[in-house]
Design an enzyme around this catalytic site. Structure first.
Site, PDB file in Angstrom:
ATOM      1  N   ALA A   1       0.379  -8.704   5.287  1.00  0.00           N
ATOM      2  CA  ALA A   1      -0.206  -8.548   6.967  1.00  0.00           C
ATOM      3  C   ALA A   1       0.380  -9.895   7.351  1.00  0.00           C
ATOM      4  O   ALA A   1       0.786  -9.788   8.621  1.00  0.00           O
ATOM      5  CB  ALA A   1      -1.731  -8.480   6.823  1.00  0.00           C
TER       6      ALA A   1
ATOM      7  N   SER B   1     -10.803  -6.963   9.127  1.00  0.00           N
ATOM      8  CA  SER B   1     -11.152  -7.003   7.800  1.00  0.00           C
ATOM      9  C   SER B   1     -12.522  -6.923   7.750  1.00  0.00           C
ATOM     10  O   SER B   1     -13.449  -6.773   8.642  1.00  0.00           O
ATOM     11  CB  SER B   1     -10.789  -8.552   7.342  1.00  0.00           C
ATOM     12  N   ARG B   2     -12.786  -6.579   6.448  1.00  0.00           N
ATOM     13  CA  ARG B   2     -14.315  -6.232   5.990  1.00  0.00           C
ATOM     14  C   ARG B   2     -15.161  -7.359   6.042  1.00  0.00           C
ATOM     15  O   ARG B   2     -16.281  -7.411   6.262  1.00  0.00           O
ATOM     16  CB  ARG B   2     -14.510  -5.445   4.556  1.00  0.00           C
TER      17      ARG B   2
ATOM     18  N   TYR C   1     -12.993  -2.034  10.075  1.00  0.00           N
ATOM     19  CA  TYR C   1     -11.756  -1.274  10.584  1.00  0.00           C
ATOM     20  C   TYR C   1     -12.148  -0.350  11.792  1.00  0.00           C
ATOM     21  O   TYR C   1     -11.298  -0.166  12.613  1.00  0.00           O
ATOM     22  CB  TYR C   1     -11.377  -0.556   9.476  1.00  0.00           C
TER      23      TYR C   1
ATOM     24  N   HIS D   1      -4.480   3.958   1.910  1.00  0.00           N
ATOM     25  CA  HIS D   1      -3.371   4.209   2.949  1.00  0.00           C
ATOM     26  C   HIS D   1      -4.003   5.606   3.470  1.00  0.00           C
ATOM     27  O   HIS D   1      -3.977   5.712   4.739  1.00  0.00           O
ATOM     28  CB  HIS D   1      -2.089   4.120   2.352  1.00  0.00           C
TER      29      HIS D   1
ATOM     30  N   LYS E   1       4.262   0.680   2.522  1.00  0.00           N
ATOM     31  CA  LYS E   1       4.777   1.193   1.561  1.00  0.00           C
ATOM     32  C   LYS E   1       3.735   1.020   0.495  1.00  0.00           C
ATOM     33  O   LYS E   1       3.442  -0.207   0.263  1.00  0.00           O
ATOM     34  CB  LYS E   1       6.336   1.180   1.142  1.00  0.00           C
TER      35      LYS E   1
ATOM     36  N   ASP F   1       4.878  -0.424  -6.694  1.00  0.00           N
ATOM     37  CA  ASP F   1       4.628  -1.720  -5.770  1.00  0.00           C
ATOM     38  C   ASP F   1       6.069  -2.369  -5.492  1.00  0.00           C
ATOM     39  O   ASP F   1       6.185  -2.742  -4.382  1.00  0.00           O
ATOM     40  CB  ASP F   1       4.006  -2.797  -6.689  1.00  0.00           C
TER      41      ASP F   1
END
Length: 323
Positions: free
Chosen positions: A16, A36-37, A58, A79, A97, A178
């Site tokens: 991010a 963010s949490r 969120y 996601h 991605k 990844d």
């Protein structure tokens, strides 16, 4: 002054930060809100990247009517859930991605976006970088001649830790999703869907792939070898051998880089003069699509995302890895 799209960011980790660095240089973008949490983390991130709003959940961000598009930068496993929530709140989506953990999830995300007539795109930033766009154009125009082989790798040493994202199966860990996605993307983008896939992997104690070696088989006599690994640092370059030339996407090939061409005993290195970290191109493209009321990208389409996910599923089937 061109109109600016107001962005919201979900998940405030390393990726991010990189994206927001690029977003700063996009002419049609404004970083408006981050979530963010952990509210303290959101406030610190907002301060660093000059976002107007920061949220400790969120859903709070999604309820903000000023947010026009959301970049989902969380681990892979979240996601699907977050994209669905974004769409249900009427927000356009740029999802990091891999788009999802599998084809089924990806199809659900895309189907809902289509139903709601909302823009959605996978954040495969390489597709928008100048060096890649140039290579793709020259390849399609057959300027390099007939391709004989394509080899691409991506590897770095990662210390095994079952709690961290890279090795945690519940978070969609493993080298294929990844980093292996980049060599797979390259082969798919240039050559299309293969007729057959063979793959082998070394699995970690947690069941995810530490390394993965893949071969794509086509009707044409083209040797395609793709590699991803967490076991060692690899050149992370792409080498395309043609009948009368050789083209190298220099390290690291998925990022802004140069391209070396060897032909007739001479070599040429082309630098593309990218002055930022490269995420700007993707961000500006999304802004352009939204300002033109598009619901999908005309460069990296919904169909592209679904086909890439089919390929990743097929590779995982070969190496017996299920999420």
């Amino acid at each position: 002054m061109s109109q600016k799209i107001k962005w919201g960011i979900l998940g405030l980790g390393k990726i991010a930060g990189k994206y927001c660095d690029g977003l700063r240089h996009a002419s049609n973008a404004e970083l408006y809100a981050v979530a963010s949490r952990d509210l303290n983390k959101a406030e610190e991130f907002a301060s660093e990247f000059e976002a107007e709003k920061s949220y400790g959940s969120y859903v709070e961000l999604l309820k903000d009517e000023q947010v026009q598009v959301v970049y989902i930068a969380t681990p892979h496993a979240f996601h699907h859930e977050l994209a669905i929530k974004c769409i249900e709140h009427g927000k356009a989506v740029l999802c990091e991605k891999p788009f999802a953990l599998n084809y089924k999830q990806a199809n659900e995300m895309i189907s809902l976006a289509k139903e709601k007539n909302i823009f959605i795109m996978e954040a495969l930033w390489t597709a928008f970088l100048p060096h890649f766009r140039d290579l793709e154009t020259k390849f399609k125009n057959k300027e390099y001649g007939k391709l004989k082989s394509l080899k691409a790798d991506f590897g770095f040493p990662a210390e095994f830790d079952e709690t961290k994202r890279l090795f945690n199966k519940t978070l969609g860990g493993g080298s294929l999703l990844d980093i292996g996605i980049y060599p797979v993307f390259l082969a798919y983008r240039l050559l299309g869907m293969p007729n057959r896939i063979t793959a082998e992997a070394q699995l970690a104690e947690t069941g995810v792939d530490e390394s993965c070696d893949i071969k794509f088989h086509y009707d044409q006599d083209i040797d395609v070898e793709l590699t991803s690994t967490f076991k060692e640092k690899t050149p992370t370059e792409a080498i395309l051998e043609f009948e009368e030339s050789k083209v190298i996407m220099n390290s690291r090939f998925h990022e802004p880089t140069s391209i070396t061409t060897h032909k007739d005993g001479k070599h040429e290195v082309r630098d593309y003069g990218v002055e930022n970290n490269g995420y700007t191109y993707e961000a500006e493209h999304v802004g352009e699509m939204l300002l033109n009321n598009k619901t999908e990208s005309d460069i990296w389409s919904i169909e592209n995302t679904l086909e890439l996910m089919q390929l990743l599923d097929s590779i995982r089937k070969e190496i017996k890895l299920e999420y």
